[in-house]
Design an enzyme around this catalytic site. Structure first.
Site, mmCIF file in Angstrom:
data_model
loop_
_atom_site.group_PDB
_atom_site.id
_atom_site.type_symbol
_atom_site.label_atom_id
_atom_site.label_comp_id
_atom_site.label_asym_id
_atom_site.label_seq_id
_atom_site.Cartn_x
_atom_site.Cartn_y
_atom_site.Cartn_z
ATOM 1 C CG HIS A 647 -0.454 0.339 2.498
ATOM 2 N ND1 HIS A 647 -0.230 -0.586 3.489
ATOM 3 C CD2 HIS A 647 -0.078 1.522 3.028
ATOM 4 C CE1 HIS A 647 0.260 0.003 4.548
ATOM 5 N NE2 HIS A 647 0.371 1.296 4.303
ATOM 6 C CG ASP A 700 -0.232 -3.863 2.555
ATOM 7 O OD1 ASP A 700 0.393 -3.418 1.569
ATOM 8 O OD2 ASP A 700 -0.563 -3.164 3.533
ATOM 9 N N GLY A 792 5.771 2.601 15.037
ATOM 10 C CA GLY A 792 5.711 1.775 13.842
ATOM 11 C C GLY A 792 5.322 2.613 12.651
ATOM 12 C CB SER A 794 2.657 2.286 6.352
ATOM 13 O OG SER A 794 1.406 2.579 6.902
ATOM 14 N N GLY A 795 4.666 -0.375 6.337
ATOM 15 C CA GLY A 795 5.782 -0.977 5.614
ATOM 16 C C GLY A 795 6.930 -1.402 6.485
#
Ligand SMILES: *[C@@H]1O[C@H](CO)[C@@H](O)[C@H](O)[C@H]1NC(C)=O
Ligand SMILES: *[C@@H]1O[C@H](CO)[C@@H](O)[C@H](O)[C@H]1NC(C)=O
Ligand SMILES: *[C@@H]1O[C@H](CO)[C@@H](O)[C@H](O)[C@H]1NC(C)=O
Ligand SMILES: *[C@@H]1O[C@H](CO)[C@@H](O)[C@H](O)[C@H]1NC(C)=O
Ligand SMILES: *[C@@H]1O[C@H](CO)[C@@H](O)[C@H](O)[C@H]1NC(C)=O
Ligand SMILES: *[C@@H]1O[C@H](CO)[C@@H](O)[C@H](O)[C@H]1NC(C)=O
Ligand SMILES: [Ca+2]
Length: 844
Positions: A647, A700, A792, A794-795
């Site tokens: 994403h 994802d 954290g 994304s990714g």
């Protein structure tokens, strides 16, 4: 029978190492002694060298005696110091070859002989003594000199403890010594048995350095060979460090990388010029991160540093700065006002030994005082934290010591408070930081919640299911909310901890009615229940073979999703067989490539908090977009490939799918500081998973190839990829890291953040999220860490510490609340499902 095998007390080496050829140091070895001149006033002594050679000879003969005849006498070495009154120190006393040194040394040896011969328990075993060094005595008005010496005894077997106890002393000599002693001149004797690891006879190389620091100079020292070659094996090195009278030595390790096991290679720091155990400040080994404080301060103007290495595994070693600093340190004083801070001397350096600081706190007359310790490290080997016999902080007549990870509060019933910090002669630690505050006696925690332990916490943390007070008092008398379980004992716990096999309520309420298997049944990986007798019976009863995994003997089985596939395509029935130091595959492929997943640095003492240490997560990557800065995280899997979320690379306002728009920062710690260890790369290509579903976020995951490989280093290191069969059971603790970037917003934190999370039962998670959790996803919830912080990216990685001390990429941060927050489940891409796709795409 060889007497070495039976009950010999003094055996510095294992019997196998008693090779006579090693015992005699050839005389030419003394050439290996390195002479170093640092400033005009440097003395290099070879006394210890000669002594060691002779010691080797003596011990060699001793060993020979033990082997050939019966063991009779055991050699024991004691080191000590004493003060010589009414003498003026001269430069010549720093040089063991000068006539003044030799004359005074002879006098000291004579005095020692008198003392020992006067004691009937010692006289029969005493051999001889030698003086190692002299330094200035630090009396206010009298001139004096301190002598450092070694004494050798040959003790009958069984009598060592008698001699040890007579030789371990810290008192004026006059009390034990006889009438022959010059009681006015020789005083303050401190001595004890030498650590036998420092006088091993198997050393092949010995080094002795002697440095004198001066004001305004920055001096450095390093282990032999540093930084070009590892330190030599079987070596002993010592550094005598001196400062001018009235100053202290400050020794600051800039680089420190020794073998992890202190029984093999280690450094010892002494607050003396002799290796007197009563004056040892610290013993250190392992690898310290550059930003980890490792600084020692002496109590007077001398310090001794020693390095011992064993025969194998040589590491780079260390480099240290040393300077002289004034004797007066900031220590104690009067603290007046409504609030303020204070700390142990030179925090976070290790505090000096033998120091006492007293703070007198005074707040306005009608108020009370409380002191909160924020950092507290006063650990000392063998000291009970209950009675605090050695280093301590005393406040309200209560002594505190040891390590306190939770903030500690002490309050008074008046407007004054007296805090005393005391360190004894041996073992030092980092000390403490504290703040004091005045409070109204009627309202100790204005606008906050008061814990039973007097901590004041943000009221929003009350009844949130997390123990913020440290004594659980913020979680008592609560009415549980919609997202919480009401435990039978009336505690409230987040619903996400239901049915994960961990008893969070304390009375098991959260683990009841989970279905699950009966006590005598085995729970298959597919959650079916089979009779316990079916486990490891050679037949697949679960349907996914999981009852035949993890059996006593490792064998080749037919391949399923849960078995480990060796390079030769055979499958074995061991769970997580890779890199566990046992070759399980016939071709050894399970142990063939094991470089990933190791953190370079010894785990830091500073475990709490949300800020990561530099180098703590070397696989963490920061993905930048020009003009936007950091937008996603990723993980290093080798020197060319990184893994992120699909994403992150979907076209939106920007064509995120184009490799050219990305700047990849590896080895980054602080978003504002592009350090020496940081590497910047452009991308060659981006490969999102072909089945990525932008609506459900299924699959994802994306791979990115760097335009050119990065050099792997302490700050850039790949994380291990779990094989398809790797198991991350529900209830397992894992770590998330990142700067807090989410799909919705830019990054929030400057320094890399970390939080411990726990894998949530997917059924429970699906109910909480009212969304489907596909088999390609896993859920985790925050166990500890920030209150409002978002940890954290994304990714970014979900890192799991395997049983083999390596980290595995359990997941990739995907969706959920955007970022990990308390009471909110986060959804991660389950990397095990993509192992073969990653292999096929990247070759990793
Ligand atoms: C004891 O004497 C021997 C020489 O006989 C010498 O080599 C050795 O270093 C001495 N021991 C000490 C502790 O000085
Ligand atoms: C010593 O180091 C300090 C701090 O790194 C620096 O400020 C100072 O100028 C240095 N002094 C000398 C003489 O190099
Ligand atoms: C400390 O006291 C000053 C006034 O003396 C006040 O302005 C400040 O907010 C106080 N700080 C804390 C942390 O209470
Ligand atoms: C909880 O309630 C009981 C009784 O009502 C009281 O004694 C206790 O102090 C309360 N505990 C807390 C943490 O408020
Ligand atoms: C997850 O929870 C469900 C009930 O909600 C339970 O049946 C299942 O056994 C749990 N799974 C695990 C792995 O504990
Ligand atoms: C780690 O592996 C060893 C050897 O396979 C095993 O004995 C031990 O129980 C395992 N520990 C954990 C925590 O899984
Ligand atoms: Ca101490």
């Amino acid at each position: 029978m060889d007497p070495m095998d039976s009950g010999m007390q003094y055996s510095p080496r294992a019997p196998a190492d008693w090779d006579l050829s090693d015992q005699f140091l050839p005389a030419s070895d003394s050439k290996k002694l390195e002479k170093t001149r640092l400033t005009g006033k440097v003395g290099v002594g070879i006394g210890l060298m000669v002594f060691a050679a002779v010691l080797a000879l003596v011990t060699g003969l001793l060993v020979w005696h033990l082997h050939v005849r019966r063991a009779e006498k055991i050699k024991k070495l004691y080191s000590g110091s004493m003060k010589i009154n009414n003498m003026r120190f001269q430069e010549g006393y720093e040089d063991p070859n000068s006539p003044v040194f030799r004359d005074l040394a002879a006098e000291v040896v004579q005095q020692l002989k008198i003392i020992y011969l006067d004691n009937p328990r010692l006289s029969k075993y005493y051999k001889n003594s030698s003086v190692q060094a002299f330094s200035e005595g630090l009396d206010e008005n009298k001139e004096s000199i301190i002598a450092y010496y070694l004494s050798e005894f040959k003790v009958s077997q069984g009598q060592e403890s008698v001699v040890d106890s007579d030789m371990t002393k810290n008192e004026p000599m006059t009390s034990k010594a006889g009438r022959l002693l010059n009681q006015e001149k020789f005083v303050n004797m401190v001595s004890g048995a030498v650590d036998s690891r420092l006088t091993k006879t198997t050393f092949e190389k010995m080094y002795k350095y002697s440095y004198h620091a001066h004001s305004g100079e920055n001096n450095t020292l390093q282990s032999p060979g540093f930084p070009d070659t590892p330190y030599p094996p079987n070596a002993f090195a010592e550094w005598e460090l001196r400062a001018d009278p009235g100053f202290r030595i400050r020794l600051d390790f800039i680089k420190f990388n020794l073998e992890e096991n202190c029984r093999k290679d280690f450094v010892k720091v002494y607050d003396s010029l002799a290796a007197i155990e009563m004056k040892v400040m610290a013993e250190k080994c392992g690898h310290y991160a550059p930003n980890e404080p490792l600084t020692f301060i002496s109590s007077e103007n001398v310090m001794l540093l020693t390095l011992v290495t064993n025969k194998d595994k040589n590491f780079p070693g260390f480099r240290a700065k040393f300077t002289q600093i004034p004797q007066d340190l900031e220590c104690g004083g009067k603290l007046i006002g409504l609030n303020g801070t204070f700390q142990s001397p030179d925090y976070p350096s290790y505090y000096p030994p033998s120091i006492t600081c007293v703070w007198n706190i005074q707040v306005p007359i009608e108020k009370y005082v409380k002191v909160q310790f924020n950092k507290f490290y006063l650990a000392e080997p063998g000291a009970s934290p209950r009675v605090c016999p050695k280093d301590y902080v005393e406040i309200n007549k209560v002594k505190l010591c040891g390590v306190k990870l939770q903030n500690t509060v002490v309050s008074s019933k008046s407007n004054t408070m007296r805090v005393t910090f005391n360190s004894d002669a041996s073992f030092v630690d980092q000390g403490f930081t504290a703040e004091f505050q005045a409070f109204e006696p009627s309202d100790p925690c204005p606008a906050t919640f008061q814990c039973f332990n007097n901590l004041c916490i943000n009221p929003s943390l009350k009844c949130d299911g997390y123990d913020d007070c440290g004594d659980n008092s913020d979680e008592r008398n609560c009415t549980c909310g919609k997202t919480q379980i009401t435990c039978k004992n009336s505690l409230c716990k987040p619903k996400m901890w239901q049915c994960d096999g961990v008893n969070d309520c304390g009375d098991n309420t959260d683990e009841e009615y989970c279905g699950g298997c009966k006590a005598d049944e085995f729970t298959c990986l597919n959650e079916r229940c089979v009779s316990g007798t079916k486990k490891c019976d050679g037949r697949d009863d679960c349907g996914d073979d999981s009852d035949e995994l993890d059996c006593e003997s490792v064998s080749v089985v037919s391949c399923t999703a849960n078995t480990y596939k060796c390079k030769n395509n055979q499958c074995i029935n061991k769970l997580n067989p890779e890199c566990d130091h046992e070759e399980d595959c016939e071709d050894g492929s399970d142990e063939a490539t094991c470089v990933c997943g190791k953190k370079p640095y010894r785990s830091s003492r500073i475990v709490g908090g949300q800020d990561a240490q530099e180098g703590e997560w070397p696989w963490q990557v920061s993905l930048h977009i020009a003009g936007k800065g950091h937008v996603c995280g990723a993980s290093v899997i080798n020197d060319r490939w990184i893994v992120t979320a699909a994403h992150c690379v979907q076209d939106r306002d920007i064509k995120y799918s184009l490799p050219g728009v990305w700047d990849v920062y590896l080895g980054l710690h602080n978003q504002q500081v592009i350090g020496k260890m940081t590497e910047l790369r452009k991308l060659k290509r981006i490969i999102p998973h072909p089945d990525y579903d932008a609506y459900t976020f299924d699959n994802d995951i994306a791979l990115m190839e760097l335009e050119s490989p990065v050099p792997l280093s302490n700050n850039i290191w790949p994380i291990c990829l779990p094989t398809a069969s790797y198991s991350f059971p529900v209830g397992t603790n894992v770590w998330i890291t990142g700067w807090g970037a989410t799909r919705e917003a830019g990054f929030l934190a400057q320094v890399l953040q970390k939080a411990e999370v726990r894998i949530i039962n997917s059924t429970v998670c699906g109910k909480l999220m009212s969304e489907e959790i596909t088999p390609q996803m896993l859920c985790a919830g925050v166990l500890s860490g920030g209150v409002d912080a978002c940890q954290g990216d994304s990714g970014g990685p979900l890192s799991f510490l395997g049983n083999n001390s390596r980290y595995y990429l359990a997941g990739v941060v995907s969706w959920g609340d955007g970022c990990a927050r308390r009471n909110k489940a986060g959804i991660y891409t389950r990397v095990t499902k993509f192992r073969s796709w990653i292999k096929k795409t990247t070759g990793v």
